[in-house]
Write an enzyme that holds these catalytic residues in place. Structure first.
Site, PDB file in Angstrom:
ATOM      1  N   ARG A 174       0.804  -1.218   0.000  1.00  0.00           N
ATOM      2  CA  ARG A 174       0.000   0.000   0.000  1.00  0.00           C
ATOM      3  C   ARG A 174       0.842   1.275   0.000  1.00  0.00           C
ATOM      4  NH1 ARG A 174      -5.099  -1.405   0.190  1.00  0.00           N
ATOM      5  NH2 ARG A 174      -5.754  -3.320   1.216  1.00  0.00           N
ATOM      6  N   HIS A 207       1.986 -12.080  -4.088  1.00  0.00           N
ATOM      7  CA  HIS A 207       0.920 -11.237  -4.643  1.00  0.00           C
ATOM      8  C   HIS A 207       1.462  -9.832  -4.855  1.00  0.00           C
ATOM      9  CE1 HIS A 207      -2.945  -9.413  -5.411  1.00  0.00           C
ATOM     10  NE2 HIS A 207      -3.572 -10.566  -5.225  1.00  0.00           N
ATOM     11  N   TYR A 210      -1.383  -3.628  -4.736  1.00  0.00           N
ATOM     12  CA  TYR A 210      -2.674  -3.145  -5.227  1.00  0.00           C
ATOM     13  C   TYR A 210      -2.551  -1.771  -5.884  1.00  0.00           C
ATOM     14  CZ  TYR A 210      -4.557  -6.915  -2.351  1.00  0.00           C
ATOM     15  OH  TYR A 210      -4.832  -8.139  -1.814  1.00  0.00           O
ATOM     16  N   HIS A 247      -2.714  -8.191 -10.277  1.00  0.00           N
ATOM     17  CA  HIS A 247      -3.960  -7.779 -10.911  1.00  0.00           C
ATOM     18  C   HIS A 247      -3.651  -7.067 -12.231  1.00  0.00           C
ATOM     19  CE1 HIS A 247      -6.453  -7.713  -6.913  1.00  0.00           C
ATOM     20  NE2 HIS A 247      -5.914  -8.889  -7.178  1.00  0.00           N
ATOM     21  N   GLU A 282      -4.130 -12.383 -12.869  1.00  0.00           N
ATOM     22  CA  GLU A 282      -5.256 -12.937 -12.110  1.00  0.00           C
ATOM     23  C   GLU A 282      -6.586 -12.598 -12.774  1.00  0.00           C
ATOM     24  OE1 GLU A 282      -7.201 -12.432  -7.617  1.00  0.00           O
ATOM     25  OE2 GLU A 282      -5.114 -11.859  -8.000  1.00  0.00           O
ATOM     26  N   ASP A 318      -9.039 -17.009 -10.106  1.00  0.00           N
ATOM     27  CA  ASP A 318      -9.627 -16.727  -8.798  1.00  0.00           C
ATOM     28  C   ASP A 318     -11.088 -17.160  -8.869  1.00  0.00           C
ATOM     29  OD1 ASP A 318     -11.146 -15.233  -6.712  1.00  0.00           O
ATOM     30  OD2 ASP A 318      -9.183 -14.381  -6.262  1.00  0.00           O
ATOM     31  N   HIS A 321     -13.697 -14.400  -8.265  1.00  0.00           N
ATOM     32  CA  HIS A 321     -13.721 -13.409  -9.345  1.00  0.00           C
ATOM     33  C   HIS A 321     -14.391 -13.963 -10.601  1.00  0.00           C
ATOM     34  CE1 HIS A 321      -9.933 -11.329  -7.459  1.00  0.00           C
ATOM     35  NE2 HIS A 321     -10.991 -11.315  -6.669  1.00  0.00           N
ATOM     36  N   HIS A 355      -6.633 -19.160  -6.945  1.00  0.00           N
ATOM     37  CA  HIS A 355      -7.033 -18.562  -5.674  1.00  0.00           C
ATOM     38  C   HIS A 355      -8.381 -19.168  -5.308  1.00  0.00           C
ATOM     39  CE1 HIS A 355      -4.456 -14.620  -5.983  1.00  0.00           C
ATOM     40  NE2 HIS A 355      -3.744 -15.703  -5.720  1.00  0.00           N
ATOM     41  N   ASP A 368     -16.617  -8.210  -5.995  1.00  0.00           N
ATOM     42  CA  ASP A 368     -15.498  -8.980  -5.454  1.00  0.00           C
ATOM     43  C   ASP A 368     -15.639  -9.091  -3.938  1.00  0.00           C
ATOM     44  OD1 ASP A 368     -13.120 -10.116  -4.782  1.00  0.00           O
ATOM     45  OD2 ASP A 368     -11.856  -8.435  -5.380  1.00  0.00           O
ATOM     46  N   HIS A 370     -15.259 -11.955  -1.029  1.00  0.00           N
ATOM     47  CA  HIS A 370     -14.850 -13.317  -0.690  1.00  0.00           C
ATOM     48  C   HIS A 370     -15.646 -13.851   0.496  1.00  0.00           C
ATOM     49  CE1 HIS A 370     -10.590 -12.841  -2.634  1.00  0.00           C
ATOM     50  NE2 HIS A 370     -11.560 -12.354  -3.387  1.00  0.00           N
ATOM     51  N   GLU A 400      -7.770 -17.093   0.187  1.00  0.00           N
ATOM     52  CA  GLU A 400      -7.824 -15.677   0.567  1.00  0.00           C
ATOM     53  C   GLU A 400      -9.155 -15.396   1.269  1.00  0.00           C
ATOM     54  OE1 GLU A 400      -5.201 -13.546  -2.945  1.00  0.00           O
ATOM     55  OE2 GLU A 400      -7.338 -13.867  -3.273  1.00  0.00           O
TER      56      GLU A 400
END
Length: 550
Positions: A174, A207, A210, A247, A282, A318, A321, A355, A368, A370, A400
């Site tokens: 981040r 991963h 983001y 991503h 992904e 995923d 997704h 995933h 999205d 989970h 995840e």
């Protein structure tokens, strides 16, 4: 010369008092008695009457007290001091009359909180695995664990939950600026993988950040994203990791084809700058301008990458997704059709990882969200399909799923220090959160409700035993008959746990679909009215023209 010497020797030696001694011992009378040249006395009558003047009175032993010498004060200094004393006296008298004299409150001393030391039993519990790793399986299931305080800690955190594969962040996901990978951390990671028998080249799937959007149109931001992306790939190669999941990004305000071209170009440059690591794109839920909701988009990206790099390009499915994007992974027929389409459009040789996440929302919702395995709209049947598919053998399969639970829930106390699990779960926050982000660089602003007090949010902690149990659950599905009473009972139990959640999101989805249908109908009616008005206008114009001609 002799006269001068005798005169000076006739003067008796009288040592001068030090300034410090004079200042401390001089009384008010001494000050008045001291010579004050060119400085008339300006003391107030009250102060002058209260302070007795010094006199050379004999003491008991008969000796006279000589006035102490002091450096003469200037007129301005004396006046200032007298005014201050006068002011303080008047203020104290006024305060006594008004009863405003306050007593000083005693100072409150707060004891410093000391951190309670963990007992030997607690430390042993933290190290003890929640479940042993299952050896000899064809499917390698794990979770996205924490790498806090060093990437090497991800290995121990995976062993703790009994995983045979794992994902991690190689740096903070981040922020842009991160310190370089430390040599000792690199060496410890390699050593831990070797000692605990993890194949970092095959079953470790870091991963990406983001923040990175390789399809970014802005040149400065695109360069920043590429540099961060390349840095992660180089860290993978230093750690002996061959797979790197990320991503695809977002088209933003540009067209989709142009965004795919920019993404393919960035990938080509990164592949040319590295030698062993494989970037893994992904699959996404297809919300807004996000890239990766359709399999055809991956086909178009790969087509723009030179063929000499194709062996180092991968795709990660995923489950949440792809389900949200509209693909059927639940029914056996739908699952087979999905794999067939994947092979025909992209090619199964590009599939490198999975995933594993259930979904809180129905198929085709483009959201999205989970959910834990078996509790969402995918259900246990979808994961039975996956765990018994030979195509997925020897691939990293990463959980995840949410692992948070309220602190007040004492029915199941945590069996370990959950700080590392909390860090990992927070790392996946963007995927577990209920906010839809069409553009990852421009998250939507939170709606503020006026006049409504905020509801207190219950404090939660991360419970890694959730992942340990889900790994056991998924591994138990290998070879299990989906028509057996054992599977039916397990499926019904998990479905019942998520019933309330599914009903809530189904209702939200239905309202959203209904609203969209109304908008489409309204737009269609408006378009038809506009067309009728245009035709009427044209007919009226023709009628007027005929009248004018006649």
């Amino acid at each position: 010369m002799s006269t001068h010497k005798s005169a000076s020797s006739a003067v008796p030696d009288s040592p001068l008092p030090s300034p410090k001694t004079s200042k401390c011992n001089a009384s008010a009378g001494d000050i008045d008695a001291a010579p004050q040249p060119n400085s008339p006395s300006r003391r107030s009558k009250r102060l002058k009457s209260d302070i007795p003047e010094a006199s050379n009175q004999p003491q008991a032993n008969g000796d006279a007290v000589e006035p102490k010498s002091e450096r003469p004060q200037t007129s301005r200094t004396r006046v200032k001091k007298e005014v201050e004393e006068e002011s303080e006296f008047l203020i104290s008298i006024k305060a006594k009359k008004n009863g405003a004299v306050k007593q000083e409150e005693p100072e409150v001393v707060t004891a410093k909180a000391t951190k309670k030391r963990k007992t030997k039993e607690e430390r042993e519990t933290e190290v003890m695995p929640l479940r042993p790793r299952t050896q000899g399986l064809r499917m390698f299931v794990g979770a996205h664990v924490s790498a806090a305080k060093g990437v090497f800690n991800a290995v121990n955190n995976t062993t703790h939950i009994g995983g045979n594969a794992f994902a991690l962040f190689l740096k903070s996901q981040r922020k842009w600026d991160n310190p370089p990978l430390q040599d000792d951390h690199r060496d410890q990671f390699r050593q831990s993988c070797s000692e605990q028998k993890y194949n970092a080249a095959k079953h470790v799937l870091p991963h990406g950040s983001y923040l990175v959007n390789l399809a970014q149109e802005d040149k400065a931001k695109a360069k920043q994203a590429y540099n961060s992306f390349l840095d992660d790939l180089q860290r993978c190669e230093a750690l002996g990791i061959n797979l790197y999941n990320f991503h695809p990004g977002s088209a933003g305000q540009t067209t989709l084809p142009s965004a795919l071209t920019r993404l393919a170009k960035a990938l080509t440059n990164a592949l040319a700058a590295t030698s062993t690591v494989t970037p893994v794109l992904e699959t996404m839920c297809g919300q807004g301008t996000t890239i990766g909701g359709s399999l055809t988009e991956f086909r178009d990206i790969i087509a723009q990458i030179p063929k000499e790099h194709h062996s180092r390009v991968g795709i990660c499915i995923d489950t949440c997704h792809s389900h949200a994007a509209g693909y059927d992974l639940v029914t056996p027929a739908g699952f087979k059709a999905f794999l067939k389409e994947f092979d025909e459009v992209i090619g199964l040789q590009f599939l490198r990882a999975l995933h594993l996440n259930d979904s809180k929302t129905p198929r085709g919702s483009h959201r999205d969200l989970h959910a834990n395995i078996g509790t969402g709209f995918l259900g246990l049947r979808a994961f039975h399909n996956i765990m018994n598919e030979p195509t997925f053998e020897d691939m990293p399969m990463i959980l995840e799923t949410p692992i948070d639970r309220p602190v007040s829930d004492t029915s199941k106390p945590p069996t370990t220090d959950t700080s590392s699990a909390t860090a990992a779960h927070e790392a996946c926050a963007s995927e577990d959160s209920e906010s839809d982000l069409s553009d990852p660089e421009q998250p939507p602003k939170k709606k503020q409700t006026k006049g409504k007090p905020k509801k207190p949010t219950a404090r939660v902690i991360a419970d890694p035993s959730v992942w340990a149990n889900e790994i056991s659950l998924l591994e138990s599905l290998i070879g299990m008959d989906p028509e057996s009473p054992e599977f039916r009972s397990l499926e019904a139990k998990l479905a019942d746990e998520g019933k309330e959640m599914r009903e809530k999101h189904q209702e939200q989805h239905d309202r959203k679909v209904e609203t969209e249908e109304k908008k489409k109908k309204k737009a269609l009616e408006k378009g038809q009215k506009s067309l009728v008005d245009m035709m009427k206008g044209s007919s009226a114009a023709k009628g007027k023209k005929k009248t004018a001609d006649s």
